[in-house]
Structure formats: structure tokens, C-alpha cells
Scaffold this motif. Sequence first.
Motif, PDB file in Angstrom:
ATOM      1  N   SER A  84       1.056  -1.273   0.168  1.00 46.90           N
ATOM      2  CA  SER A  84       0.362  -0.142  -0.187  1.00 46.90           C
ATOM      3  C   SER A  84       0.649   0.925   0.361  1.00 46.90           C
ATOM      4  O   SER A  84       0.709   2.427  -0.849  1.00 46.90           O
ATOM      5  N   GLN A  85       1.948   1.691   0.689  1.00 44.76           N
ATOM      6  CA  GLN A  85       2.604   2.654   0.450  1.00 44.76           C
ATOM      7  C   GLN A  85       3.919   2.963  -0.998  1.00 44.76           C
ATOM      8  O   GLN A  85       3.959   3.725  -1.323  1.00 44.76           O
ATOM      9  N   ARG A  86       3.692   1.311  -1.714  1.00 44.44           N
ATOM     10  CA  ARG A  86       3.989   1.422  -2.410  1.00 44.44           C
ATOM     11  C   ARG A  86       3.115   2.263  -3.890  1.00 44.44           C
ATOM     12  O   ARG A  86       3.872   2.852  -4.336  1.00 44.44           O
ATOM     13  N   ILE A  87       1.847   1.723  -3.827  1.00 44.22           N
ATOM     14  CA  ILE A  87       0.861   1.878  -4.403  1.00 44.22           C
ATOM     15  C   ILE A  87       0.632   3.888  -4.324  1.00 44.22           C
ATOM     16  O   ILE A  87       0.641   4.791  -5.070  1.00 44.22           O
ATOM     17  N   LEU A  88       0.593   4.365  -2.554  1.00 42.94           N
ATOM     18  CA  LEU A  88       0.002   5.910  -2.249  1.00 42.94           C
ATOM     19  C   LEU A  88       0.714   6.075  -2.906  1.00 42.94           C
ATOM     20  O   LEU A  88       1.130   7.826  -3.134  1.00 42.94           O
ATOM     21  N   TYR A  89       2.732   6.017  -3.169  1.00 45.02           N
ATOM     22  CA  TYR A  89       3.753   6.915  -3.438  1.00 45.02           C
ATOM     23  C   TYR A  89       3.697   7.082  -4.369  1.00 45.02           C
ATOM     24  O   TYR A  89       3.392   8.339  -5.766  1.00 45.02           O
ATOM     25  N   ILE A  90       3.008   6.173  -5.763  1.00 44.50           N
ATOM     26  CA  ILE A  90       2.755   6.501  -7.193  1.00 44.50           C
ATOM     27  C   ILE A  90       1.304   7.039  -6.933  1.00 44.50           C
ATOM     28  O   ILE A  90       1.019   7.853  -8.277  1.00 44.50           O
ATOM     29  N   LEU A  91       0.340   6.988  -6.883  1.00 44.98           N
ATOM     30  CA  LEU A  91      -0.934   7.657  -6.122  1.00 44.98           C
ATOM     31  C   LEU A  91      -0.657   9.428  -6.359  1.00 44.98           C
ATOM     32  O   LEU A  91      -1.352   9.687  -7.130  1.00 44.98           O
ATOM     33  N   LYS A  92       0.392   9.422  -5.388  1.00 48.19           N
ATOM     34  CA  LYS A  92       0.402  11.191  -5.167  1.00 48.19           C
ATOM     35  C   LYS A  92       1.420  11.029  -5.529  1.00 48.19           C
ATOM     36  O   LYS A  92       1.653  12.828  -5.545  1.00 48.19           O
ATOM     37  N   ALA A  93       1.942  10.694  -6.512  1.00 50.13           N
ATOM     38  CA  ALA A  93       3.205  11.270  -7.907  1.00 50.13           C
ATOM     39  C   ALA A  93       2.428  12.422  -8.119  1.00 50.13           C
ATOM     40  O   ALA A  93       1.277  12.401  -8.766  1.00 50.13           O
ATOM     41  N   PRO A  94       2.984  13.729  -8.786  1.00 51.26           N
ATOM     42  CA  PRO A  94       2.314  14.787  -9.531  1.00 51.26           C
ATOM     43  C   PRO A  94       2.083  13.558 -10.756  1.00 51.26           C
ATOM     44  O   PRO A  94       2.859  13.501 -11.557  1.00 51.26           O
ATOM     45  N   GLN A  95       1.143  14.679 -11.002  1.00 50.34           N
ATOM     46  CA  GLN A  95       0.711  13.886 -12.046  1.00 50.34           C
ATOM     47  C   GLN A  95       1.167  14.875 -14.094  1.00 50.34           C
ATOM     48  O   GLN A  95       1.729  16.471 -14.025  1.00 50.34           O
ATOM     49  N   LEU A  96       1.831  14.218 -14.807  1.00 44.64           N
ATOM     50  CA  LEU A  96       2.821  14.910 -15.732  1.00 44.64           C
ATOM     51  C   LEU A  96       2.526  15.319 -16.457  1.00 44.64           C
ATOM     52  O   LEU A  96       0.858  14.931 -17.748  1.00 44.64           O
ATOM     53  N   LYS A  97       2.576  16.042 -17.681  1.00 46.14           N
ATOM     54  CA  LYS A  97       1.438  17.220 -18.711  1.00 46.14           C
ATOM     55  C   LYS A  97       2.300  16.421 -20.017  1.00 46.14           C
ATOM     56  O   LYS A  97       3.542  16.372 -20.140  1.00 46.14           O
ATOM     57  N   ARG A  98       0.667  15.830 -20.693  1.00 44.41           N
ATOM     58  CA  ARG A  98       2.219  15.187 -21.609  1.00 44.41           C
ATOM     59  C   ARG A  98       1.827  16.308 -23.130  1.00 44.41           C
ATOM     60  O   ARG A  98       0.110  17.096 -23.051  1.00 44.41           O
ATOM     61  N   PRO A  99       1.762  16.939 -23.844  1.00 44.46           N
ATOM     62  CA  PRO A  99       2.008  17.730 -25.404  1.00 44.46           C
ATOM     63  C   PRO A  99       1.111  16.976 -25.799  1.00 44.46           C
ATOM     64  O   PRO A  99       0.660  16.282 -26.246  1.00 44.46           O
ATOM     65  N   GLU A 100      -0.261  17.830 -26.338  1.00 48.72           N
ATOM     66  CA  GLU A 100      -1.148  18.174 -27.075  1.00 48.72           C
ATOM     67  C   GLU A 100      -0.966  16.867 -28.549  1.00 48.72           C
ATOM     68  O   GLU A 100      -1.722  15.686 -28.735  1.00 48.72           O
ATOM     69  N   GLU A 101       0.463  16.899 -29.010  1.00 50.80           N
ATOM     70  CA  GLU A 101       0.515  15.952 -30.611  1.00 50.80           C
ATOM     71  C   GLU A 101       0.945  14.709 -30.083  1.00 50.80           C
ATOM     72  O   GLU A 101       1.136  13.851 -30.731  1.00 50.80           O
ATOM     73  N   TRP A 102       0.817  14.118 -29.070  1.00 53.54           N
ATOM     74  CA  TRP A 102       1.660  13.173 -27.828  1.00 53.54           C
ATOM     75  C   TRP A 102       0.298  12.039 -27.977  1.00 53.54           C
ATOM     76  O   TRP A 102      -0.169  10.886 -27.793  1.00 53.54           O
ATOM     77  N   MET A 103      -0.754  12.917 -27.952  1.00 52.08           N
ATOM     78  CA  MET A 103      -2.513  12.589 -27.907  1.00 52.08           C
ATOM     79  C   MET A 103      -3.057  12.077 -29.597  1.00 52.08           C
ATOM     80  O   MET A 103      -2.278  12.909 -29.586  1.00 52.08           O
ATOM     81  N   THR A 104      -3.740  11.032 -29.086  1.00 53.14           N
ATOM     82  CA  THR A 104      -4.363  10.380 -30.050  1.00 53.14           C
ATOM     83  C   THR A 104      -5.505  11.050 -29.889  1.00 53.14           C
ATOM     84  O   THR A 104      -6.516  10.110 -28.912  1.00 53.14           O
ATOM     85  N   LYS A 105      -6.450  12.033 -30.544  1.00 56.08           N
ATOM     86  CA  LYS A 105      -8.443  11.588 -29.958  1.00 56.08           C
ATOM     87  C   LYS A 105      -8.752  11.063 -31.057  1.00 56.08           C
ATOM     88  O   LYS A 105      -8.856  10.710 -31.576  1.00 56.08           O
ATOM     89  N   ILE A 106      -9.996  10.274 -30.592  1.00 55.09           N
ATOM     90  CA  ILE A 106     -10.480   9.450 -29.977  1.00 55.09           C
ATOM     91  C   ILE A 106     -11.827   9.764 -30.223  1.00 55.09           C
ATOM     92  O   ILE A 106     -12.397  10.216 -29.065  1.00 55.09           O
ATOM     93  N   PRO A 107     -12.926   9.613 -30.948  1.00 59.68           N
ATOM     94  CA  PRO A 107     -14.397  10.834 -30.796  1.00 59.68           C
ATOM     95  C   PRO A 107     -15.087   9.205 -30.145  1.00 59.68           C
ATOM     96  O   PRO A 107     -14.892   8.541 -29.453  1.00 59.68           O
ATOM     97  N   THR A 108     -15.731  10.309 -28.784  1.00 63.50           N
ATOM     98  CA  THR A 108     -17.221   9.353 -28.029  1.00 63.50           C
ATOM     99  C   THR A 108     -17.738   9.235 -29.261  1.00 63.50           C
ATOM    100  O   THR A 108     -18.903   9.239 -29.940  1.00 63.50           O
TER     101      THR A 108
END
Length: 170
Positions: A84-108
Motif C-alpha cells: 500500500s505504501q508503494r501504491i500510495l507513493y505512485i498515486l500521490k506522484a504529480p501527474q506529468l503534462k503530456r504535449p497535445e501532439e502525443w495524444m490521439t483523439k478518439i471520438p466518443t
Amino acid sequence: MDSKLEQFTLKYQQGQALLDKGQYRSSVKILEEAKSLISLSSRLGGDVQLSLVTAYQGINKLDDAIAICEELTRHPNLEIRQQSQRILYILKAPQLKRPEEWMTKIPTTNTDDNSTPRYIQAKPVTKSFQKPSLNLEDVSKIDTKDNGFIGLALVLFIFIIGGLIWLGKG
């Protein structure tokens, strides 16, 4: 075997199967039912709560996942505490911003106002494949004139072999 333990085992296995299939909402429901059937301070109680953490992550309820992990850091079982300590460390880690060009837009696809068809019908094949036939007139057009290369290659070959034989005798 205790009836309550049998019920827990069945619910826990069902919840795990749903979790493995990526059906997180259904998994949360079943795992919560399993959680209510077991002592939370037991090893099995810790396991079901760790599975709930993963399921809550899947439905993007990170606050609930973090709350369970924080409780589990005080669990009596050492392995549950460490995991749980390992998972908690991951969950509380800051989320990195990904550049828009790295993303694939999938229509709903869950709305009816999407006027774009999901599938485009293939166009029928208009030309049929025909095996080319051998035409004797085409064969007569082949240029068979010798350009002298074969003769030159043969003369060079004879000189080279002759030279090697002469050097071998001397």
C-alpha cells in the motif's frame, strides 16, 4: 468452511475477474460486497482492499483509492503495508503534462448526435483479375542479338585459367 468465508471467496474471485477484464465499475460493486464479508485487518481483508484501490483508479476515483491506501499503511500484515505504501507513493506522484501532439483523439461513440458513420462501406471491385496469356507475337519481339559480352567473358576466363596453370608449372 465458514459460509461467510465462502461468500467472500466467491465475491472476491468475481470482483478480481471483472477487474482483470477492465470492468472497473462492476468490480468496485462486487469487491465492496466482498469487503463487507471479511475482517479488514486480515490478510484477505487487505488483499480485497488493494484490489479496490486498483478498481477505484480504473474509474478515476483517485481520492477513494488514496484513502484506502492510507488506511492500509497501518494494516497488521507487513506485506499489505509495504504494498500500500508503494501504491500510495505512485498515486500521490504529480501527474506529468503530456504535449497535445502525443495524444490521439478518439471520438466518443456514446452519443446519438455523432453524424459521422462509424463504418464506411467498401467500394465494390470493378476490375476482375485476368491471368495474362502468352502471345507468340510478343515472343518474336525479344531482342536476341548478342552484344559480345559472353565472348569477351569466355576469352578472359580462358586467359585467367591458363595463367594460373602456367604459374603453377613454373
